[in-house]
Design a protein around this motif. Structure first.
Motif, PDB file in Angstrom:
ATOM      1  N   PHE A  97       0.825  -1.207   0.000  1.00 46.53           N
ATOM      2  CA  PHE A  97       0.000   0.000   0.000  1.00 46.53           C
ATOM      3  C   PHE A  97       0.860   1.258   0.000  1.00 46.53           C
ATOM      4  N   HIS A  98       0.538   2.159  -0.906  1.00 47.15           N
ATOM      5  CA  HIS A  98       0.911   3.558  -0.764  1.00 47.15           C
ATOM      6  C   HIS A  98      -0.274   4.214  -0.059  1.00 47.15           C
ATOM      7  N   TRP A  99      -0.077   4.631   1.180  1.00 41.87           N
ATOM      8  CA  TRP A  99      -1.176   5.238   1.911  1.00 41.87           C
ATOM      9  C   TRP A  99      -0.994   6.743   1.980  1.00 41.87           C
ATOM     10  N   GLU A 100      -2.074   7.456   1.669  1.00 42.15           N
ATOM     11  CA  GLU A 100      -2.073   8.913   1.679  1.00 42.15           C
ATOM     12  C   GLU A 100      -3.123   9.384   2.678  1.00 42.15           C
ATOM     13  N   GLY A 101      -2.676  10.090   3.718  1.00 39.74           N
ATOM     14  CA  GLY A 101      -3.596  10.644   4.691  1.00 39.74           C
ATOM     15  C   GLY A 101      -4.176  11.960   4.219  1.00 39.74           C
ATOM     16  N   GLU A 102      -5.329  12.310   4.749  1.00 39.09           N
ATOM     17  CA  GLU A 102      -5.960  13.551   4.309  1.00 39.09           C
ATOM     18  C   GLU A 102      -5.095  14.782   4.578  1.00 39.09           C
ATOM     19  N   PRO A 103      -4.450  14.872   5.750  1.00 33.75           N
ATOM     20  CA  PRO A 103      -3.630  16.076   5.985  1.00 33.75           C
ATOM     21  C   PRO A 103      -2.344  16.108   5.164  1.00 33.75           C
ATOM     22  N   GLY A 104      -2.073  15.019   4.400  1.00 29.26           N
ATOM     23  CA  GLY A 104      -0.865  14.989   3.589  1.00 29.26           C
ATOM     24  C   GLY A 104       0.204  14.059   4.099  1.00 29.26           C
ATOM     25  N   ASP A 105       0.007  13.454   5.284  1.00 28.43           N
ATOM     26  CA  ASP A 105       0.969  12.457   5.746  1.00 28.43           C
ATOM     27  C   ASP A 105       0.826  11.201   4.891  1.00 28.43           C
ATOM     28  N   SER A 106       1.887  10.437   4.791  1.00 26.52           N
ATOM     29  CA  SER A 106       1.860   9.270   3.916  1.00 26.52           C
ATOM     30  C   SER A 106       2.733   8.161   4.488  1.00 26.52           C
ATOM     31  N   ARG A 107       2.436   6.945   4.063  1.00 25.34           N
ATOM     32  CA  ARG A 107       3.220   5.772   4.460  1.00 25.34           C
ATOM     33  C   ARG A 107       3.348   4.844   3.264  1.00 25.34           C
ATOM     34  N   VAL A 108       4.477   4.172   3.195  1.00 27.67           N
ATOM     35  CA  VAL A 108       4.692   3.129   2.200  1.00 27.67           C
ATOM     36  C   VAL A 108       4.871   1.823   2.969  1.00 27.67           C
ATOM     37  N   ILE A 109       4.013   0.843   2.693  1.00 26.12           N
ATOM     38  CA  ILE A 109       3.968  -0.381   3.484  1.00 26.12           C
ATOM     39  C   ILE A 109       4.227  -1.575   2.574  1.00 26.12           C
ATOM     40  N   ILE A 347      -2.741  10.533  -8.235  1.00 27.32           N
ATOM     41  CA  ILE A 347      -2.378   9.703  -9.394  1.00 27.32           C
ATOM     42  C   ILE A 347      -1.004  10.087  -9.915  1.00 27.32           C
ATOM     43  N   GLU A 348      -0.754  11.387 -10.005  1.00 23.95           N
ATOM     44  CA  GLU A 348       0.549  11.860 -10.482  1.00 23.95           C
ATOM     45  C   GLU A 348       1.661  11.454  -9.515  1.00 23.95           C
ATOM     46  N   LYS A 349       1.420  11.578  -8.220  1.00 28.88           N
ATOM     47  CA  LYS A 349       2.444  11.287  -7.208  1.00 28.88           C
ATOM     48  C   LYS A 349       2.855   9.824  -7.231  1.00 28.88           C
ATOM     49  N   TYR A 350       1.881   8.916  -7.308  1.00 26.41           N
ATOM     50  CA  TYR A 350       2.174   7.488  -7.183  1.00 26.41           C
ATOM     51  C   TYR A 350       2.212   6.754  -8.519  1.00 26.41           C
ATOM     52  N   LYS A 351       2.050   7.488  -9.612  1.00 26.64           N
ATOM     53  CA  LYS A 351       2.066   6.891 -10.955  1.00 26.64           C
ATOM     54  C   LYS A 351       1.029   5.769 -11.048  1.00 26.64           C
ATOM     55  N   VAL A 352      -0.186   6.084 -10.626  1.00 22.53           N
ATOM     56  CA  VAL A 352      -1.282   5.118 -10.648  1.00 22.53           C
ATOM     57  C   VAL A 352      -1.542   4.682 -12.086  1.00 22.53           C
ATOM     58  N   THR A 353      -1.718   3.373 -12.282  1.00 25.83           N
ATOM     59  CA  THR A 353      -2.004   2.851 -13.622  1.00 25.83           C
ATOM     60  C   THR A 353      -3.469   2.481 -13.807  1.00 25.83           C
ATOM     61  N   THR A 354      -4.167   2.159 -12.696  1.00 29.66           N
ATOM     62  CA  THR A 354      -5.559   1.722 -12.776  1.00 29.66           C
ATOM     63  C   THR A 354      -6.376   2.473 -11.747  1.00 29.66           C
ATOM     64  N   LEU A 355      -7.439   3.137 -12.200  1.00 31.82           N
ATOM     65  CA  LEU A 355      -8.316   3.899 -11.316  1.00 31.82           C
ATOM     66  C   LEU A 355      -9.707   3.291 -11.364  1.00 31.82           C
ATOM     67  N   TYR A 356     -10.251   2.974 -10.191  1.00 34.71           N
ATOM     68  CA  TYR A 356     -11.576   2.360 -10.068  1.00 34.71           C
ATOM     69  C   TYR A 356     -12.401   3.233  -9.139  1.00 34.71           C
ATOM     70  N   THR A 357     -13.391   3.958  -9.691  1.00 36.32           N
ATOM     71  CA  THR A 357     -14.136   4.930  -8.905  1.00 36.32           C
ATOM     72  C   THR A 357     -15.606   4.906  -9.303  1.00 36.32           C
ATOM     73  N   ASP A 377      -0.185  15.382 -14.536  1.00 38.60           N
ATOM     74  CA  ASP A 377       0.286  14.350 -15.457  1.00 38.60           C
ATOM     75  C   ASP A 377      -0.411  13.037 -15.117  1.00 38.60           C
ATOM     76  N   LEU A 378      -1.350  12.630 -15.954  1.00 38.85           N
ATOM     77  CA  LEU A 378      -2.097  11.390 -15.753  1.00 38.85           C
ATOM     78  C   LEU A 378      -1.671  10.315 -16.755  1.00 38.85           C
ATOM     79  N   SER A 379      -0.504  10.495 -17.338  1.00 42.28           N
ATOM     80  CA  SER A 379      -0.067   9.589 -18.410  1.00 42.28           C
ATOM     81  C   SER A 379       0.242   8.184 -17.915  1.00 42.28           C
ATOM     82  N   SER A 380       0.385   7.999 -16.596  1.00 39.18           N
ATOM     83  CA  SER A 380       0.631   6.652 -16.072  1.00 39.18           C
ATOM     84  C   SER A 380      -0.608   5.766 -16.191  1.00 39.18           C
TER      85      SER A 380
END
Length: 653
Positions: A97-109, A347-357, A377-380
């Motif tokens: 998981f790339h986790w992104e908190g609402e205030p901007g904190d993040s973790r890579v697990i 999406i730009e930060k983590y270079k997301v390839t698949t979005l499901y919304t 940049d959404l090219s990923s």
């Protein structure tokens, strides 16, 4: 329902085939699967290929209508399949998981880190007295520990019941009591649009009437003052979990052992505890996640924007992706905080390839304007998905063009809490898509459309969507109430599962979901789908989102009331009302022309993004609004009610 496919109803002739480039690397192309002749053998092959079993199953399916058992004799552990086997095979350093908190904190697990934390949490639950078969309620925000808690339960054979963090104390209490949960896991709070949702305070209110609860494990997330801790019952996560061993032998579970309960709430009656078991559920979520999203675990970054309080989060944030060794994004906050480009920034930060919304999110993005995604940049991205309700064709096209750069296939998926996994969807390397259509049932799935008599309506034709044979991830019943399971899902049509949705197939056999049967309007003897009228409205360049409902009319039985939000740059006017009514008449036919059109800044939506048309019907009929506690913003519907009373534009022309 025979009139749902009246000549002149909304049609879609635009075709979108996958690109040659996408097909060249796709997991599924023409001829990959041949499941229709023997669906049991198909699912047996998937179970064997996708999962690791402690003991092999000896019987694929035992079907005693309407109760199914899949993969009898087989034993496995869900947590092991989601974590241990990937670490053992040398992929422990891969990001889970790339986790992104609402205030901007993040973790890579990583997978190794997830495994250690799940084991520590599983041992913590044991220390609190949780045993195999016990129920554990989870009431948290979208933090990694939510997924950890789910997997920790699965590791020791406890049954988790995740309750959406937006629900009230009454809703939480009802779910805890129905499941007779022994332990509640919650947080001190959760972040939402810069404010704190005080989860522990809500949980305390709920636990004032939950006699089965013995312990409450509390995660410190927001760190705000004034969090009450009850001696002997409440335990801080940071005081208990870190000190536990990071080794916990996974419990070998029977394929039919209960994995989780997830409660659905309708407009009437108490919430239903939908039961999902171990082997069949994990098989189908792994299969659908891999092939619907064309997963390449070495390179893909998958982001399902749902909340784990809903089945989409269970299946496509936690169990499907982790079983397939995917790298996923998990986000705590909302799409518009701190600004309306938050999704595109992630999406730009983590270079997301698949979005499901969800379609509601897509239509909201349309309303805000294309400049927000255009600024990133959404090219990923290489694949887009839609889930939650039918997507309007114009929203589909906007999504394809503005988010996917006209290069990403769109998989519009139909399924339910009860089905556990995706049932109808394009396969992105194979299926030629039509905007607004979920296209075809997946391999191994039997689906049809029937009339009031339960007989297939043929192609083309419209009626009720049914499932014609069992599937591995199907619900096994309603907790504590087997008769309710029979009455709700299997009594309408003989030996067919009734999904509760209206649907049609066009001349080429494509499935079109028309919304809940409750959302089919009877106007002058004609059944008209809310989905099709809404899609006609959204196809007008001024409209970002629309919801329509039927209201009582002395001449026609029901008349159509439309609630419309406009795209930026357009203003409400009587001229636009007339233009929209004429536009719907042109797109569908005069019978579908809304009698009233009300412009509103927003629509009443749940925290999961679904439009609550029931409340709009209450507004149109001048009835009491009833319970609005599940709304993302309860003020929205109150404002619409006042606006409707003052300014609704009735026109019988």
């Amino acid at each position: 329902m025979d009139d749902v496919t009246l000549e002149g109803l909304l049609e879609e002739d635009r075709l979108f085939a996958p690109s040659t480039e996408f097909v060249s690397n796709a997991l599924v192309v023409d001829g990959t699967f041949a499941a229709d002749a023997d669906f049991e053998s198909f699912w047996a092959a998937q179970a064997t290929e996708l999962l690791d079993w402690d003991v092999d199953f000896h019987t694929v399916l035992e079907w005693k209508h309407p109760f199914a058992k899949w993969f009898l004799g087989g034993k496995l552990n869900v947590s092991y399949n989601c974590l241990d086997r990937h670490v053992i095979s040398g992929h422990g350093d891969q990001v889970a998981f790339h986790w992104e908190g609402e205030p901007g904190d993040s973790r890579v697990i990583s997978y190794t880190e997830m495994l250690a934390e799940v084991c520590r949490t599983a041992n913590s639950l044991k220390s609190l007295g949780v045993e195999k078969g016990d129920r554990v309620a989870i009431y948290m925000g979208m933090v990694p520990e939510l997924a950890v808690a789910m997997l920790a339960c699965a590791r020791i054979g406890a049954v988790h019941s995740v309750v959406f963090g937006g629900f009230t104390a009454d809703s939480l209490r009802a779910r805890i009591n129905d499941a007779e949960a022994k332990v509640l896991i919650t947080g001190d709070g959760a972040w939402r649009r810069g404010g704190i949702v005080e989860l522990k305070a809500i949980a305390d209110d709920a636990m004032s009437g939950t006699p089965a609860i013995e312990k409450c494990l509390v995660l410190r997330r927001t760190g705000h003052d004034g969090v009450a801790m009850i001696d002997g019952r409440d335990v801080w996560w940071h005081d208990l979990v870190p000190s536990q061993s990071d080794e916990c032998v996974p419990e070998s579970m029977d394929a039919e052992d209960l994995l989780f309960l997830l409660y659905t709430s309708g407009t009437t009656g108490s919430p239903k505890g939908i039961m999902h078991t171990t082997g069949g559920y994990l098989t189908q979520v792994a299969f659908t996640h891999k092939y619907v999203f064309d997963l390449h675990p070495e390179t893909d970054v998958f982001w399902c924007t749902a909340d784990c309080g809903w089945v989409t989060g269970h299946s496509y944030i936690v169990y499907g992706p982790l079983a397939n060794r995917a790298t996923s994004v998990m986000y705590e906050g909302t799409p518009d905080f701190p600004d309306k480009d938050r999704f595109w920034q992630i999406i730009e930060k983590y270079k997301v390839t698949t979005l499901y919304t969800a379609p509601t999110a897509i239509r909201t993005f349309m309303k805000w304007g294309s400049e927000y995604p255009a600024g990133h940049d959404l090219s990923s991205l290489r694949l887009l998905g839609s889930v939650g309700e039918p997507i309007n064709p114009e929203a589909w096209v906007w999504y394809f063009e503005n988010i996917g750069g006209s290069r990403c296939p769109v998989v519009d998926t139909w399924w339910q809490t009860e089905t556990g996994a995706i049932m109808v969807s394009p396969l992105p390397g194979k299926t030629v898509a039509k905007p607004g259509s979920a296209t075809f049932p997946l391999p191994g799935i039997g689906a049809d459309i029937v009339g009031d008599d339960g007989e297939p309506v043929g192609i083309p034709g419209g009626g009720y969507l049914v499932l014609t044979h069992p599937w591995p991830s199907m619900l096994r019943g309603v907790w504590g109430d087997p008769q309710r399971y029979i009455d709700t899902y299997w009594s309408r049509f003989d030996k067919k599962y009734f999904a509760g949705d209206g649907a049609k197939r066009d001349g080429e056999g494509y499935f079109w979901l028309l919304g809940r049967v409750d959302d089919i309007m009877l106007v002058a003897g004609h059944n008209i789908s809310t989905t099709e009228v809404e899609s006609a409205l959204v196809s007008h360049p001024a409209v970002a989102e629309a919801a329509v409902v039927g209201k009582t009319h002395e001449t026609t039985g029901q008349a159509i009331a439309a609630f419309v939000t406009l795209r930026s740059g357009y203003e409400a006017s009587q001229e636009l009302v007339a233009e929209l009514r004429a536009h719907v008449a042109e797109q569908i036919g005069p019978i579908a022309k809304p009698q009233s059109v009300l412009f509103t800044d927003d629509l009443p939506k749940t925290r999961s993004g679904k439009i609550m048309r029931r409340l709009l019907r209450n507004v149109a009929e001048d009835e009491s609004l009833g319970d609005t506690t599940t709304l993302a913003d309860p003020n929205v519907v109150a404002g619409i009610k006042a606006l409707y009373a003052a300014d609704a534009t009735d026109d019988d022309a």
